[in-house]
Design a protein around this motif. Sequence first.
Motif, short mmCIF file in Angstrom:
data_model
loop_
_atom_site.label_atom_id
_atom_site.label_comp_id
_atom_site.label_asym_id
_atom_site.label_seq_id
_atom_site.Cartn_x
_atom_site.Cartn_y
_atom_site.Cartn_z
N ASN A 245 -28.77 -14.90 -55.69
CA ASN A 245 -27.66 -15.25 -54.69
C ASN A 245 -28.18 -16.78 -54.29
O ASN A 245 -29.21 -16.91 -53.86
CB ASN A 245 -27.69 -14.28 -53.66
CG ASN A 245 -26.79 -14.40 -52.47
OD1 ASN A 245 -26.76 -15.51 -51.97
ND2 ASN A 245 -25.67 -13.67 -52.94
N PRO A 246 -27.05 -17.61 -54.12
CA PRO A 246 -27.51 -19.03 -53.48
C PRO A 246 -28.20 -18.89 -52.17
O PRO A 246 -29.06 -19.75 -51.87
CB PRO A 246 -25.91 -19.40 -53.40
CG PRO A 246 -25.07 -18.95 -54.49
CD PRO A 246 -25.64 -17.37 -54.34
N TYR B 128 -19.50 -19.76 -50.26
CA TYR B 128 -20.09 -19.41 -49.45
C TYR B 128 -19.88 -17.71 -48.99
O TYR B 128 -20.64 -17.00 -48.62
CB TYR B 128 -20.15 -20.01 -48.05
CG TYR B 128 -20.94 -19.81 -46.77
CD1 TYR B 128 -22.35 -19.99 -47.23
CD2 TYR B 128 -20.46 -19.20 -45.81
CE1 TYR B 128 -23.38 -19.50 -46.17
CE2 TYR B 128 -21.53 -18.66 -44.71
CZ TYR B 128 -22.77 -19.01 -44.97
OH TYR B 128 -23.59 -18.61 -43.95
N ALA C 220 -21.19 -15.57 -51.61
CA ALA C 220 -22.38 -15.22 -51.28
C ALA C 220 -22.85 -14.34 -50.19
O ALA C 220 -23.73 -13.50 -50.59
CB ALA C 220 -23.06 -16.68 -51.14
#
Length: 294
Positions: free
Chosen positions: A115-116, A242, A245
């Motif tokens: 995951n970022p 975002y 994420a």
Amino acid sequence: MPTKVLVTGATGAVGSHLARRLLKDGAEVRALVRDPARAAALLPAGVHLAPGDLTDPTAVRAALDGVERAFVLLADDAGAAVAEALREAAGRGPEHLVLLSAAAPAAPADPAADNPLFRKHRQGEAALAATGRPLTVLRPGPFASLARQWIPAVRGAGVIGAVHPDLALPVIDPRDIAEVAAAVLLGAAAGPGPLVLSGPQALDTPERVRILAEVTGRPLTVRRLSAEAWVRLVGERLPEAYARALLGVEEYLRRVPPPLVATVEEITGRPARTFRGWVEDHAAEFLQTGSRTG
């Protein structure tokens, strides 16, 4: 002589409290800030402002010059500029770093772990560790201040949407993270770390919303949403990448619940603050326009 400490992210939830705590404890505080005018309005007069961006190695190197300790927040570059500045400093600058990271899986064996947000924390920890500077990593769980995402619902129809309402999280007050960081930076609590931090109890979304309703006096309900509906709901304030994420993090935490630990009390000598306490201290923000204090 007072200990000289650099605080990055000094206008944020943790950094603002940390700067105040360090000043109270007699430290000399320098803050690396992108907007000195805004920072001057938010921070105490005793904080020395160093203009610059956390992703600019030149600005970071100048801010680190002469300090003995540094509190490092991870920017979008996952600490790359800080690591470069430390390497170029060649032994000068801080003798100890405290890194605000997060509880990220050590390896992306689980697809949800790739995951970022998890990658940023893994990369940041590795980058700063590779500089060879003494490093204490703080790994807090989710912040109590994430409840701010519910402000529009509290001021509006009173319906709070959640994709995983049954996910119980030991949310932590950012002030507790700041006080642990201050204790480590000033040497009252050394320890190599990493230090896992949590609030005093795990609460799911309905439990946190019930507390919020009781404190604010607003009738609030929780509605389960699909992932796509939630991404659309938060689209005005969160970039889609975002938001997705964050949902990935929640998926992982459903399978690997974040730990409930007593680290805050062990280091500060007092119990971690409750979610109810955080809401009571910030109730005005939910009911009207107010300043953010962490």
